[in-house]
Motif scaffolding. Structure first.
Motif, PDB file in Angstrom:
ATOM      1  N   SER A  80     -19.448   5.132   9.695  1.00  0.00           N
ATOM      2  CA  SER A  80     -18.574   6.266   9.388  1.00  0.00           C
ATOM      3  C   SER A  80     -17.192   5.789   8.955  1.00  0.00           C
ATOM      4  O   SER A  80     -16.501   5.108   9.730  1.00  0.00           O
ATOM      5  N   THR A  81     -16.802   6.126   7.742  1.00  0.00           N
ATOM      6  CA  THR A  81     -15.470   5.760   7.248  1.00  0.00           C
ATOM      7  C   THR A  81     -14.386   6.475   8.040  1.00  0.00           C
ATOM      8  O   THR A  81     -13.344   5.884   8.364  1.00  0.00           O
ATOM      9  N   ARG A  82     -14.625   7.734   8.387  1.00  0.00           N
ATOM     10  CA  ARG A  82     -13.633   8.490   9.150  1.00  0.00           C
ATOM     11  C   ARG A  82     -13.427   7.874  10.528  1.00  0.00           C
ATOM     12  O   ARG A  82     -12.287   7.714  10.975  1.00  0.00           O
ATOM     13  N   ALA A  83     -14.533   7.522  11.182  1.00  0.00           N
ATOM     14  CA  ALA A  83     -14.426   6.889  12.493  1.00  0.00           C
ATOM     15  C   ALA A  83     -13.738   5.537  12.384  1.00  0.00           C
ATOM     16  O   ALA A  83     -12.946   5.158  13.246  1.00  0.00           O
ATOM     17  N   ARG A  84     -14.005   4.808  11.311  1.00  0.00           N
ATOM     18  CA  ARG A  84     -13.381   3.506  11.104  1.00  0.00           C
ATOM     19  C   ARG A  84     -11.869   3.646  10.966  1.00  0.00           C
ATOM     20  O   ARG A  84     -11.105   2.848  11.496  1.00  0.00           O
ATOM     21  N   ASN A  85     -11.438   4.684  10.246  1.00  0.00           N
ATOM     22  CA  ASN A  85      -9.999   4.904  10.080  1.00  0.00           C
ATOM     23  C   ASN A  85      -9.327   5.270  11.401  1.00  0.00           C
ATOM     24  O   ASN A  85      -8.184   4.878  11.655  1.00  0.00           O
ATOM     25  N   ILE A  86     -10.049   6.032  12.239  1.00  0.00           N
ATOM     26  CA  ILE A  86      -9.486   6.431  13.532  1.00  0.00           C
ATOM     27  C   ILE A  86      -9.433   5.244  14.490  1.00  0.00           C
ATOM     28  O   ILE A  86      -8.424   5.018  15.174  1.00  0.00           O
ATOM     29  N   ILE A  87     -10.506   4.464  14.530  1.00  0.00           N
ATOM     30  CA  ILE A  87     -10.603   3.358  15.482  1.00  0.00           C
ATOM     31  C   ILE A  87      -9.770   2.162  15.052  1.00  0.00           C
ATOM     32  O   ILE A  87      -9.024   1.585  15.850  1.00  0.00           O
ATOM     33  N   CYS A  88      -9.895   1.798  13.791  1.00  0.00           N
ATOM     34  CA  CYS A  88      -9.249   0.571  13.296  1.00  0.00           C
ATOM     35  C   CYS A  88      -7.926   0.823  12.588  1.00  0.00           C
ATOM     36  O   CYS A  88      -7.117  -0.096  12.446  1.00  0.00           O
ATOM     37  N   GLY A  89      -7.722   2.054  12.141  1.00  0.00           N
ATOM     38  CA  GLY A  89      -6.514   2.344  11.389  1.00  0.00           C
ATOM     39  C   GLY A  89      -6.707   2.059   9.909  1.00  0.00           C
ATOM     40  O   GLY A  89      -7.754   1.576   9.474  1.00  0.00           O
ATOM     41  N   LYS A  90      -5.669   2.347   9.130  1.00  0.00           N
ATOM     42  CA  LYS A  90      -5.711   2.140   7.687  1.00  0.00           C
ATOM     43  C   LYS A  90      -4.683   1.082   7.281  1.00  0.00           C
ATOM     44  O   LYS A  90      -3.660   0.925   7.944  1.00  0.00           O
ATOM     45  N   PRO A  91      -4.951   0.385   6.191  1.00  0.00           N
ATOM     46  CA  PRO A  91      -3.937  -0.536   5.662  1.00  0.00           C
ATOM     47  C   PRO A  91      -2.689   0.243   5.242  1.00  0.00           C
ATOM     48  O   PRO A  91      -2.779   1.401   4.823  1.00  0.00           O
ATOM     49  N   SER A  92      -1.543  -0.389   5.374  1.00  0.00           N
ATOM     50  CA  SER A  92      -0.271   0.250   5.019  1.00  0.00           C
ATOM     51  C   SER A  92       0.384  -0.525   3.885  1.00  0.00           C
ATOM     52  O   SER A  92       0.530  -1.746   3.964  1.00  0.00           O
ATOM     53  N   VAL A  93       0.774   0.197   2.835  1.00  0.00           N
ATOM     54  CA  VAL A  93       1.398  -0.435   1.671  1.00  0.00           C
ATOM     55  C   VAL A  93       2.900  -0.574   1.932  1.00  0.00           C
ATOM     56  O   VAL A  93       3.634   0.409   1.942  1.00  0.00           O
ATOM     57  N   LEU A  94       3.335  -1.810   2.154  1.00  0.00           N
ATOM     58  CA  LEU A  94       4.738  -2.068   2.457  1.00  0.00           C
ATOM     59  C   LEU A  94       5.597  -2.130   1.196  1.00  0.00           C
ATOM     60  O   LEU A  94       6.747  -1.686   1.191  1.00  0.00           O
TER      61      LEU A  94
END
Length: 227
Positions: A80-94
């Motif tokens: 699950s991509t949604r679960a992955r984003n919740i559990i692991c977070g998303k990359p952040s563009v600095l």
């Protein structure tokens, strides 16, 4: 004393097996939940290891439970991509298109000093040379330099380059790696013949030997032969 020794070996073995099942990622590449589980597993193992009054199962069962939790979370994240984003977070563009995203730095509690330190570790000493910088979910920093600051590649020079495959290790510290020998389309007798050409009579006398994609053999004997 013997009981402590045996308990230590059992718990150490269980922890090693658990960490192997968790995967091959290095500590710096673990997701936050993986790092937390790894720390908890090591702590759970240390209690029954030090205190023989604690039943061994009181250490083994929690470790296996944490391992099961890790496997379930990893499986859910994989599906699950949604679960992955919740559990692991998303990359952040600095940095985007050469512009520093100040709000992202604040949201990630990531200072410019930390960022500059990470850039220097990647041999980038001027923030103005960065086109994109992304803080990955595992804390690693990915950087895309500006076009004029990137290393020149053969493609930039319109050069045709031949295919290169990793060299195959054939002998390490006197031990023959049969699988790599087979992958290199060699047999033991052929390898020994090549070693004889450079004055090495036995495989056990070789410190390291490998063969590259051009069929060139690299070999170094152990020091006792070179004296």
């Amino acid at each position: 004393m013997l009981v402590v020794f045996i308990r230590t070996i059992i718990l150490y073995t269980i922890v090693i097996v658990a960490m192997r099942i968790m995967g091959k990622r290095q500590i710096g590449e673990l997701q936050p939940f993986e790092l937390a589980i790894a720390i908890m597993i090591s702590d759970l193992a240390s209690v029954p290891m030090q205190n023989t009054g604690v039943p061994l199962l009181h250490g083994v069962i929690p470790i296996l439970t944490m391992l099961a939790i890790q496997i379930i979370i990893s499986f859910v994240s994989l599906k699950s991509t949604r679960a992955r984003n919740i559990i692991c977070g998303k990359p952040s563009v600095l940095i985007s298109a050469g512009k520093i995203n100040e709000n992202v730095f604040q949201n990630e509690l990531y200072t410019l000093n930390d960022f500059l330190e990470q850039l220097r570790s990647k041999d980038i000493y001027n923030i103005a040379d960065v086109e994109y910088a992304i803080l990955e979910s595992n804390g690693q920093l990915s950087v895309v330099p500006k076009a004029g600051k990137r290393n020149v590649t053969p493609e930039d020079l319109n050069l045709n380059v031949k295919y290169e495959a990793p060299a195959l290790e054939l002998i390490i510290d006197g031990d023959l790696i049969k699988e790599n020998l087979k992958n290199a389309n060699l047999d033991k007798h052929m390898l020994e013949a090549e070693l004889n050409k450079i004055g090495i009579k036995q495989i056990k006398d070789v410190l390291f030997a490998s063969i590259d994609c051009d069929r060139k053999l690299f070999c170094q004997a152990k020091e006792k032969r070179s004296k």
